[in-house]
Design an enzyme around this catalytic site. Structure first.
Site, PDB file in Angstrom:
ATOM      1  N   LYS A  22       0.842  -1.214   0.000  1.00  0.00           N
ATOM      2  CA  LYS A  22       0.000   0.000   0.000  1.00  0.00           C
ATOM      3  C   LYS A  22       0.872   1.259   0.000  1.00  0.00           C
ATOM      4  O   LYS A  22       0.646   2.188  -0.764  1.00  0.00           O
ATOM      5  CB  LYS A  22      -0.892   0.010   1.247  1.00  0.00           C
ATOM      6  CG  LYS A  22      -1.609   1.334   1.467  1.00  0.00           C
ATOM      7  CD  LYS A  22      -2.462   1.324   2.713  1.00  0.00           C
ATOM      8  CE  LYS A  22      -1.800   1.842   3.952  1.00  0.00           C
ATOM      9  NZ  LYS A  22      -1.639   3.303   4.041  1.00  0.00           N
ATOM     10  N   ASN A  23       1.895   1.251   0.859  1.00  0.00           N
ATOM     11  CA  ASN A  23       2.689   2.474   1.012  1.00  0.00           C
ATOM     12  C   ASN A  23       3.611   2.744  -0.177  1.00  0.00           C
ATOM     13  O   ASN A  23       4.270   3.771  -0.242  1.00  0.00           O
ATOM     14  CB  ASN A  23       3.498   2.433   2.315  1.00  0.00           C
ATOM     15  CG  ASN A  23       2.584   2.524   3.530  1.00  0.00           C
ATOM     16  OD1 ASN A  23       1.456   2.994   3.427  1.00  0.00           O
ATOM     17  ND2 ASN A  23       3.049   2.047   4.681  1.00  0.00           N
ATOM     18  N   ARG A  92      -4.145  10.073   4.393  1.00  0.00           N
ATOM     19  CA  ARG A  92      -2.958  10.867   4.660  1.00  0.00           C
ATOM     20  C   ARG A  92      -2.083  11.038   3.405  1.00  0.00           C
ATOM     21  O   ARG A  92      -1.551  12.105   3.142  1.00  0.00           O
ATOM     22  CB  ARG A  92      -2.155  10.138   5.758  1.00  0.00           C
ATOM     23  CG  ARG A  92      -0.744  10.584   5.929  1.00  0.00           C
ATOM     24  CD  ARG A  92      -0.639  11.819   6.750  1.00  0.00           C
ATOM     25  NE  ARG A  92       0.735  12.231   6.908  1.00  0.00           N
ATOM     26  CZ  ARG A  92       1.078  13.386   7.430  1.00  0.00           C
ATOM     27  NH1 ARG A  92       0.167  14.217   7.866  1.00  0.00           N
ATOM     28  NH2 ARG A  92       2.337  13.712   7.546  1.00  0.00           N
ATOM     29  N   CYS A 116      -5.091   8.099   9.176  1.00  0.00           N
ATOM     30  CA  CYS A 116      -5.285   7.488  10.487  1.00  0.00           C
ATOM     31  C   CYS A 116      -5.135   8.522  11.594  1.00  0.00           C
ATOM     32  O   CYS A 116      -4.272   9.405  11.527  1.00  0.00           O
ATOM     33  CB  CYS A 116      -4.240   6.399  10.696  1.00  0.00           C
ATOM     34  SG  CYS A 116      -4.716   4.842   9.986  1.00  0.00           S
ATOM     35  N   ARG A 121      -0.077  15.082  12.646  1.00  0.00           N
ATOM     36  CA  ARG A 121       0.675  14.672  11.463  1.00  0.00           C
ATOM     37  C   ARG A 121       0.941  15.914  10.616  1.00  0.00           C
ATOM     38  O   ARG A 121       0.271  16.175   9.626  1.00  0.00           O
ATOM     39  CB  ARG A 121      -0.084  13.584  10.699  1.00  0.00           C
ATOM     40  CG  ARG A 121      -0.323  12.373  11.577  1.00  0.00           C
ATOM     41  CD  ARG A 121      -0.988  11.250  10.843  1.00  0.00           C
ATOM     42  NE  ARG A 121      -0.039  10.457  10.090  1.00  0.00           N
ATOM     43  CZ  ARG A 121      -0.362   9.322   9.477  1.00  0.00           C
ATOM     44  NH1 ARG A 121      -1.575   8.881   9.513  1.00  0.00           N
ATOM     45  NH2 ARG A 121       0.550   8.637   8.820  1.00  0.00           N
ATOM     46  N   ASP A 305       4.473   1.000  11.940  1.00  0.00           N
ATOM     47  CA  ASP A 305       3.311   0.273  11.435  1.00  0.00           C
ATOM     48  C   ASP A 305       3.206  -1.137  12.015  1.00  0.00           C
ATOM     49  O   ASP A 305       2.174  -1.796  11.861  1.00  0.00           O
ATOM     50  CB  ASP A 305       3.378   0.172   9.895  1.00  0.00           C
ATOM     51  CG  ASP A 305       2.879   1.446   9.228  1.00  0.00           C
ATOM     52  OD1 ASP A 305       2.319   2.306   9.925  1.00  0.00           O
ATOM     53  OD2 ASP A 305       3.037   1.569   7.994  1.00  0.00           O
ATOM     54  N   ILE A 327       7.610   7.411  16.847  1.00  0.00           N
ATOM     55  CA  ILE A 327       7.289   8.153  15.615  1.00  0.00           C
ATOM     56  C   ILE A 327       6.019   9.000  15.781  1.00  0.00           C
ATOM     57  O   ILE A 327       6.014  10.185  15.476  1.00  0.00           O
ATOM     58  CB  ILE A 327       7.117   7.189  14.409  1.00  0.00           C
ATOM     59  CG1 ILE A 327       8.320   6.249  14.275  1.00  0.00           C
ATOM     60  CG2 ILE A 327       6.862   7.972  13.123  1.00  0.00           C
ATOM     61  CD1 ILE A 327       9.602   6.897  13.867  1.00  0.00           C
ATOM     62  N   ARG A 397      -8.507  -0.169   4.447  1.00  0.00           N
ATOM     63  CA  ARG A 397      -7.570   0.774   3.842  1.00  0.00           C
ATOM     64  C   ARG A 397      -6.258   0.080   3.478  1.00  0.00           C
ATOM     65  O   ARG A 397      -5.551   0.533   2.576  1.00  0.00           O
ATOM     66  CB  ARG A 397      -7.245   1.927   4.805  1.00  0.00           C
ATOM     67  CG  ARG A 397      -8.418   2.880   5.050  1.00  0.00           C
ATOM     68  CD  ARG A 397      -7.946   4.060   5.884  1.00  0.00           C
ATOM     69  NE  ARG A 397      -6.671   4.504   5.399  1.00  0.00           N
ATOM     70  CZ  ARG A 397      -5.606   4.756   6.159  1.00  0.00           C
ATOM     71  NH1 ARG A 397      -5.686   4.659   7.454  1.00  0.00           N
ATOM     72  NH2 ARG A 397      -4.461   5.123   5.626  1.00  0.00           N
TER      73      ARG A 397
HETATM   74  C1  UD1 Z   1       4.869   7.196   8.553  1.00  0.00           C
HETATM   75  C2  UD1 Z   1       5.953   6.181   8.766  1.00  0.00           C
HETATM   76  C3  UD1 Z   1       5.836   5.173   7.681  1.00  0.00           C
HETATM   77  C4  UD1 Z   1       4.449   4.577   7.736  1.00  0.00           C
HETATM   78  C5  UD1 Z   1       3.377   5.648   7.660  1.00  0.00           C
HETATM   79  C6  UD1 Z   1       1.964   5.124   7.855  1.00  0.00           C
HETATM   80  C7  UD1 Z   1       8.160   6.526   9.731  1.00  0.00           C
HETATM   81  C8  UD1 Z   1       9.384   7.340   9.709  1.00  0.00           C
HETATM   82  N1  UD1 Z   1       7.235   6.850   8.808  1.00  0.00           N
HETATM   83  O1  UD1 Z   1       5.045   7.777   7.273  1.00  0.00           O
HETATM   84  O2  UD1 Z   1       6.822   4.171   7.799  1.00  0.00           O
HETATM   85  O3  UD1 Z   1       4.262   3.655   6.719  1.00  0.00           O
HETATM   86  O4  UD1 Z   1       3.608   6.606   8.643  1.00  0.00           O
HETATM   87  O5  UD1 Z   1       1.740   4.720   9.168  1.00  0.00           O
HETATM   88  O6  UD1 Z   1       8.027   5.592  10.494  1.00  0.00           O
HETATM   89  N2  UD1 Z   1       6.671  14.928  10.505  1.00  0.00           N
HETATM   90  C9  UD1 Z   1       6.788  16.286  10.727  1.00  0.00           C
HETATM   91  N3  UD1 Z   1       6.595  17.144   9.670  1.00  0.00           N
HETATM   92  C10 UD1 Z   1       6.274  16.698   8.417  1.00  0.00           C
HETATM   93  C11 UD1 Z   1       6.169  15.312   8.207  1.00  0.00           C
HETATM   94  C12 UD1 Z   1       6.368  14.462   9.281  1.00  0.00           C
HETATM   95  O7  UD1 Z   1       7.062  16.724  11.833  1.00  0.00           O
HETATM   96  O8  UD1 Z   1       6.117  17.509   7.524  1.00  0.00           O
HETATM   97  C13 UD1 Z   1       6.856  13.997  11.631  1.00  0.00           C
HETATM   98  C14 UD1 Z   1       5.550  13.299  12.009  1.00  0.00           C
HETATM   99  O9  UD1 Z   1       4.784  14.057  12.919  1.00  0.00           O
HETATM  100  C15 UD1 Z   1       6.023  12.027  12.608  1.00  0.00           C
HETATM  101  C16 UD1 Z   1       7.267  11.699  11.808  1.00  0.00           C
HETATM  102  O10 UD1 Z   1       7.704  12.938  11.235  1.00  0.00           O
HETATM  103  O11 UD1 Z   1       6.395  12.197  13.945  1.00  0.00           O
HETATM  104  C17 UD1 Z   1       7.033  10.633  10.733  1.00  0.00           C
HETATM  105  O12 UD1 Z   1       6.380  11.177   9.700  1.00  0.00           O
HETATM  106  P1  UD1 Z   1       6.457  10.652   8.192  1.00  0.00           P
HETATM  107  O13 UD1 Z   1       7.516   9.649   7.978  1.00  0.00           O
HETATM  108  O14 UD1 Z   1       6.409  11.829   7.330  1.00  0.00           O
HETATM  109  O15 UD1 Z   1       5.046   9.998   8.129  1.00  0.00           O
HETATM  110  P2  UD1 Z   1       4.451   9.228   6.990  1.00  0.00           P
HETATM  111  O16 UD1 Z   1       4.992   9.645   5.670  1.00  0.00           O
HETATM  112  O17 UD1 Z   1       2.982   9.254   7.223  1.00  0.00           O
END
Ligand code: UD1
Length: 431
Positions: A22-23, A92, A116, A121, A305, A327, A397
């Protein structure tokens, strides 16, 4: 609304296959906007998040066809440059459309994404990186107005290796003028898969999967055919179900090296693992051992995850395990639901303390988010009696036909669509 009814305590065994990641598929679909032709994407799972991406692509003017697990995206004509708020809020990953839409249309209006409910986020890293590449972004309530007559290469240092931000930067810079360097890039396999797709289309991305990624902008991309990598989180989910409920289960169509961050945890639990080129066999002991301490971290660390699903696997283990979530600060909502099965989990700040219990009992629970929902399924499979799991739209999802897959390996699980049917099929609720 659909719910899952699970009659727990059945031993699982045999073989199960995982679908495409998915990702991986979501950013790849977003990036097809860059290609003025027909992209053919194979091994695409049938998930509601994929449907949501397809709806966005079609809204923007792309023509999308699905045949079995192959999606063809024809993005020759893009007629709109904004994504409505309701579409953005469905998931997201919709923020990934920002880089691709802006690169394609030079001006875009996009609202804040949904997804989620696992904590704050933010998207500040995405926005500041796109600004460095030349975008002018103004925030207007819940929407962003973005302009970028042309993206230009830049050196971008991420303060955290954000998966989504790394993907957005890669997508936005493949057609930019000059060279972009991402320092402290996310190293998840899904980043490498996105780069593999774009490179097959003619992009010049170097170092994807490493901490520094370089992108040399090219004039244009040509359509290609790409097969999405297997879903490592779905693989780990079935392994967790097997660890708690199986004699022996073989999970097929996997990439073993993508599982390295989670395999030591299964060994620590006392499971025996066997490997083939593209399959992993897991045999579990009668009662799992506790795991001393797991802490989620960016890849190649233990994935956030997998936090909820491994927690579910540990509910009946011998001893006390600790899992710390580093995270997302809100990613423990599943705990109160898991405790309804008779589990003993306490929370101390960002750590969960799991005191293994001898038995779990059927319960009526809710999915709090996607992986939290998968954790409910794993626990219900190991609980004595019947469980009902509501709000399974979260599970849909990220897992294709989870009930059919689990039934194939011996689980007693069915999806029911309303109260009436549940009452007819299941009779009295347990507790
Ligand atoms: C994250 C996970 C990913 C997982 C997905 C869905 C990590 C590093 N990433 O990806 O493996 O598949 O969720 O559950 O484990 N952040 C900021 N500012 C930003 C973007 C992110 O502060 O602009 C922070 C977030 O608040 C969080 C961390 O960075 O604490 C991880 O975010 P990110 O890797 O961007 O999240 P996803 O891409 O959703």
């Amino acid at each position: 609304m659909d719910k899952l009814i699970i009659n727990g305590g059945k031993k699982l065994g045999g073989e199960i296959s995982v679908h495409g990641a998915k990702n991986s598929v979501l950013p790849i679909l977003a990036s097809t906007l860059l290609i003025k032709g027909e992209s053919v994407i194979k091994n695409v799972p049938s998930l509601t998040d994929v449907d949501a991406s397809v709806r966005i692509l079609e809204y923007l003017g792309a023509k999308v066809k699905r045949e079995a697990d192959t999606l063809t995206v024809d993005a020759r004509e893009i007629t709109k440059n904004s994504v409505p708020e309701d579409m953005m809020r469905e998931m997201r990953s919709s923020i990934i459309f920002l880089g691709s839409l802006l690169s394609r249309t030079k001006e875009a209006v996009i609202c804040y994404p949904g997804g989620c409910d696992i904590g704050v986020r933010p998207i500040d890293l995405h926005l500041s990186a796109l600004k460095k590449l030349g975008a002018v972004i103004t925030e207007n309530g819940s929407c962003l107005h973005c302009k970028a007559q042309s993206f230009h290469g830049a050196k971008i240092i991420l303060t955290f290796p954000s998966v989504g931000a790394t993907e957005n930067i890669i997508i936005a810079s493949v057609l930019a003028k000059g060279r972009t360097t991402i320092i402290n890039a996310a190293r998840e396999p899904e980043i490498s898969d996105l780069a593999a797709f774009l490179n097959s289309c003619g992009a010049r991305i170097f170092g994807a999967g490493e901490g520094t990624v370089e992108i040399e902008g090219v004039e244009s991309l040509s359509p290609c055919e790409h097969t999405v990598i297997p879903d490592r989180i779905e693989t780990a989910t079935y392994m967790c179900a097997a660890a708690l409920n199986a004699n022996e289960l073989t999970v097929k169509n996997v990439r073993i090296r993508h599982l390295y961050p989670v395999l030591p945890v299964f060994s620590e639990m006392g499971c025996k693992l066997g490997f083939d080129d593209d399959s992993v066999k897991i045999s579990s002991p009668k009662r799992l051992k506790r795991v001393k301490h797991i802490k989620t971290a960016p890849y190649p660390g233990f994935p956030t995850d997998c936090q909820a699903i491994v927690m579910a696997a540990l509910l009946k283990s011998y001893g006390v395990s600790v899992i710390s979530e580093s995270i997302f600060e809100g990613r423990f909502k599943h705990i109160s639901e898991l405790n309804r099965f008779g589990a003993d989990i306490a929370v101390n700040d960002r750590s969960a303390i799991i005191n293994g219990v001898k038995s779990l009992y059927g319960a009526n629970v809710y999915c709090t988010d996607l992986r939290g929902g998968a954790a409910m399924v794993i626990a219900a499979l190991a609980a004595e009696g019947k469980s009902s799991i509501r709000d399974i739209y979260h599970i849909d999802r990220g897992y294709e036909k989870i009930e059919e897959n689990l039934a194939l390996i011996g689980a007693d699980v069915k999806r029911v669509s309303d109260e009436k049917e549940e009452n007819k099929d299941v009779g009295q609720e347990q507790r």
